[in-house]
Design an enzyme around this catalytic site. Structure first.
Site, PDB file in Angstrom:
ATOM      1  N   ASP A 183      14.967 -97.750  48.890  1.00  0.00           N
ATOM      2  CA  ASP A 183      15.856 -96.629  49.230  1.00  0.00           C
ATOM      3  C   ASP A 183      16.087 -95.697  48.042  1.00  0.00           C
ATOM      4  O   ASP A 183      16.824 -94.729  48.147  1.00  0.00           O
ATOM      5  CB  ASP A 183      17.196 -97.177  49.740  1.00  0.00           C
ATOM      6  CG  ASP A 183      18.006 -96.149  50.515  1.00  0.00           C
ATOM      7  OD1 ASP A 183      17.398 -95.259  51.139  1.00  0.00           O
ATOM      8  OD2 ASP A 183      19.250 -96.231  50.491  1.00  0.00           O
ATOM      9  N   SER A 212      21.194 -91.250  54.589  1.00  0.00           N
ATOM     10  CA  SER A 212      20.132 -91.955  55.302  1.00  0.00           C
ATOM     11  C   SER A 212      20.595 -92.254  56.729  1.00  0.00           C
ATOM     12  O   SER A 212      21.730 -92.691  56.943  1.00  0.00           O
ATOM     13  CB  SER A 212      19.790 -93.271  54.596  1.00  0.00           C
ATOM     14  OG  SER A 212      19.329 -93.033  53.285  1.00  0.00           O
ATOM     15  N   GLN A 232      11.572 -93.297  56.654  1.00  0.00           N
ATOM     16  CA  GLN A 232      13.015 -93.063  56.700  1.00  0.00           C
ATOM     17  C   GLN A 232      13.288 -91.666  57.236  1.00  0.00           C
ATOM     18  O   GLN A 232      12.575 -90.718  56.912  1.00  0.00           O
ATOM     19  CB  GLN A 232      13.605 -93.192  55.295  1.00  0.00           C
ATOM     20  CG  GLN A 232      15.103 -92.955  55.197  1.00  0.00           C
ATOM     21  CD  GLN A 232      15.553 -92.818  53.744  1.00  0.00           C
ATOM     22  OE1 GLN A 232      15.356 -91.783  53.139  1.00  0.00           O
ATOM     23  NE2 GLN A 232      16.119 -93.880  53.195  1.00  0.00           N
TER      24      GLN A 232
END
Length: 289
Positions: free
Chosen positions: A204, A228, A278
């Protein structure tokens, strides 16, 4: 082992409360104001792993539902969805203040035989030829308020070297393709499950900013709201995160207040160990009256 590395490993060592019920620490990750997304994913994966024997995770798919509160622990509830002949499936719900902050599905696979191929690793030069993120942060001290100095200089557990870094305070328009090298030396002391957790945590890092680059933006310019929304990882090969890994990222699309980001993670010797995708919120900052 540094104190920052020890803190991260402690974050991943979640507490068992009951059958299929676990508790993880909320504070101590990459971000001070909300729980770092990679931290919640890694702890959720740790909870799932506690209910699986002799199989490794090959994929996970997570949705971020609410911001995490770093001042309190996170409760992880595991649903044993399926134990099959070759695959095991788990669903994990992360809860704070009685509400879901993340839900995740993870699939685990026994060792099977098949055919092998992969795309080659990009050629970007060895990690030693690129500046360390700590050096880059040091250069910003004269340009940010003093109250931010402690956060900028705080020791991090994962060593990062950026390939072609942008100035995060005055970014220029750049290609969405970008790369970082990363590793954690203390990972040499952990098992393969914890290696997966560390890579999930690190996956991440830097990915969300990929969609900002073509627009000359950064999360520090005050023009954009970012978060996110979901995160997926596919694990392809055994991981030794004490060694350098190249994280190659891009953002093939932004629009409608969102950005779509992808990543490939190679070991330094060129093996593709994981792929990441993502989607994130990326909209003009709203004025709150």
């Amino acid at each position: 082992m540094t104190e920052a590395e020890r803190t991260l490993l402690n974050l991943l060592d979640i507490e068992s409360l009951e059958v299929d019920l676990f508790r993880g620490t909320g504070s101590g990750g990459e971000t001070p104001t909300r729980i770092f997304g990679g931290q919640v994913i890694a702890q959720a994966l740790a909870a799932a792993y506690r209910t699986v024997d002799d199989r490794t995770c090959h994929s996970l798919h997570a949705y971020f539902i609410r911001p995490g509160d770093p001042s309190i622990p996170v409760i992880y509830q595991v649903d044993r969805a399926r134990d099959g002949g070759s695959f095991t499936t788990r669903r994990v719900i992360a809860v704070q203040h009685g509400k879901q902050i993340l839900n995740m599905s993870a699939s685990f696979h026994c060792q099977d035989q098949g055919w092998d191929h992969q795309h080659p690793m990009p050629s970007v030069g060895p990690p030693e030829s690129h500046p360390a993120r700590t050096e880059l942060r040091q250069a910003y001290l004269d340009r940010v308020p003093e109250k931010l100095h402690k956060e900028l200089l705080r020791d991090r557990p994962i060593e990062v070297r950026e390939v072609g870094p942008l100035d995060i305070l005055t970014p220029k328009v750049a290609a969405d393709h970008h790369h970082i090298w990363f590793r954690m030396v203390a990972a040499s002391e952990v098992d393969q499950v914890t290696q997966h957790l560390l890579l999930a945590y690190a996956s991440d890092m830097a990915l969300l900013g990929s969609g900002l680059r073509p627009h000359g933006l950064s999360m520090f310019t005050g023009e954009v709201d970012m978060a996110s929304l979901d995160h997926a990882i596919w694990f392809h090969a055994p991981i030794q995160f004490e060694n350098w890994h190249l994280y190659s990222m891009d953002a093939p699309w932004t629009g409608q207040g969102r950005c779509f980001n992808r990543g490939s993670i190679h070991s330094q010797d060129g093996v593709l160990v994981a792929s990441v995708a993502q989607e994130g919120l990326m909209r003009k900052k709203r004025v709150r009256l």
